[in-house]
Design an enzyme around this catalytic site. Structure first.
Site, short mmCIF file in Angstrom:
data_model
loop_
_atom_site.label_atom_id
_atom_site.label_comp_id
_atom_site.label_asym_id
_atom_site.label_seq_id
_atom_site.Cartn_x
_atom_site.Cartn_y
_atom_site.Cartn_z
N ASP A 38 56.32 -47.48 60.21
CA ASP A 38 55.44 -46.31 60.34
C ASP A 38 54.16 -46.54 59.55
O ASP A 38 54.21 -46.62 58.32
CB ASP A 38 56.14 -45.07 59.80
CG ASP A 38 57.27 -44.63 60.73
OD1 ASP A 38 58.39 -44.39 60.23
OD2 ASP A 38 57.04 -44.54 61.95
N HIS A 69 54.37 -48.26 64.54
CA HIS A 69 54.11 -46.88 64.97
C HIS A 69 52.85 -46.42 64.25
O HIS A 69 52.89 -46.08 63.07
CB HIS A 69 55.32 -46.01 64.60
CG HIS A 69 55.11 -44.55 64.90
ND1 HIS A 69 55.95 -43.58 64.40
CD2 HIS A 69 54.18 -43.90 65.63
CE1 HIS A 69 55.55 -42.39 64.82
NE2 HIS A 69 54.48 -42.55 65.56
N GLY A 145 54.72 -37.86 60.22
CA GLY A 145 54.14 -37.88 58.88
C GLY A 145 55.12 -38.06 57.76
O GLY A 145 54.76 -38.50 56.68
N GLY A 147 59.62 -38.82 56.72
CA GLY A 147 61.01 -38.99 57.13
C GLY A 147 61.87 -37.85 56.59
O GLY A 147 61.38 -36.98 55.88
N ASP A 178 62.13 -40.62 68.07
CA ASP A 178 61.79 -40.90 66.68
C ASP A 178 61.73 -39.62 65.88
O ASP A 178 60.85 -38.79 66.07
CB ASP A 178 60.42 -41.61 66.63
CG ASP A 178 60.01 -41.95 65.21
OD1 ASP A 178 59.03 -42.70 65.03
OD2 ASP A 178 60.65 -41.46 64.25
#
Ligand code: DX5
Length: 226
Positions: A38, A69, A145, A147, A178
């Site tokens: 990410d 990502h 933005g 986890g 995701d």
């Protein structure tokens, strides 16, 4: 239950950066389909995470693919940097670029697989016209933005829509989910028809037992021999 071998892509966002080499190798050893990185720039989303050098160094220590990502305001510029660093898949956000077509074309010209990610509020209709040109679509089941959030169930309705479009038009794009995927919901995520699930905190967490965490996920499925 359908017999499948789930494609699980551990997201290093949840990993301890001080143990990244150890943890990514452990994830690969325990059946990770690929690693999801990410990339956040502090503009498109508040956090700032990984740069291209992390990817070029990860490429040296693992054999599985690396998906980037991009949660950045300038995916055109960042795509180049991460492809140069060795990315195997670039996923950019539909909401982050002025010209999706142009960026898709550039990434494909670089012989890299290309995916579009859509935020929870973005509808399938908004990106339908790109589906014939991309390799993957990532349905965000959390607000991008960070986890450790809970999966937004209504986002999964997009999977059924995408599958119908894929079947009706003979398309080949993969569907990735995701955000918030855990033991409690991973079976339904794949039963609904997802091809790949990005999993962060359910694999990389304070238990630091990646082998146990991944086995717990795979054991929920009747594994079909590959
Ligand atoms: C959000 C990130 C997260 C992450 C997965 O921007 O994309 O979805 O990778 O993290 P978990 O599995 O903890 O939701």
């Amino acid at each position: 239950m359908k017999k499948i071998f789930p494609k699980i892509a551990p997201s290093i966002l949840a990993a301890n950066p001080l143990n990244l080499e150890r943890d990514v190798k452990e994830a690969e050893k325990n059946g990770a389909y690929r690693i999801s990185v990410d990339v956040m720039d502090g503009h498109f989303v508040p956090d700032i995470t990984f740069g291209p050098s992390v990817v070029s160094n990860l490429k040296k220590i693992i054999d599985i693919d690396i998906e980037i990502h991009l949660m950045v305001d300038n995916p055109e510029l960042q795509s180049k940097f991460f492809i140069d660093a060795g990315a195997d898949v670039i996923t950019f956000h539909f909401e982050s670029t002025k010209d999706n077509e142009d960026l898709i074309r550039y990434i494909k010209q670089r012989q890299i697989r290309v995916g579009i990610a859509i935020k929870p509020e973005t509808q399938v209709d908004d990106i339908k016209k790109y589906l014939s040109e991309i390799d993957e679509i990532t349905v965000m089941t959390v607000v991008p933005g960070k986890g450790g959030q809970s999966l937004i169930k209504t986002c999964l309705d997009k999977v059924k829509e995408l599958i119908k479009i894929r079947e009706d038009h003979g398309l080949k794009f993969l569907i990735q989910i995701d955000g918030g995927v855990k033991k409690e919901n991973i079976c339904s995520v794949f039963e609904i028809g997802a091809d790949i699930a990005v999993v962060g905190t359910a694999i990389f967490n304070e238990s630091n037992n990646i082998q146990y965490n991944m086995k717990s996920l795979f054991n929920l499925f009747e594994i079909t021999e590959l």
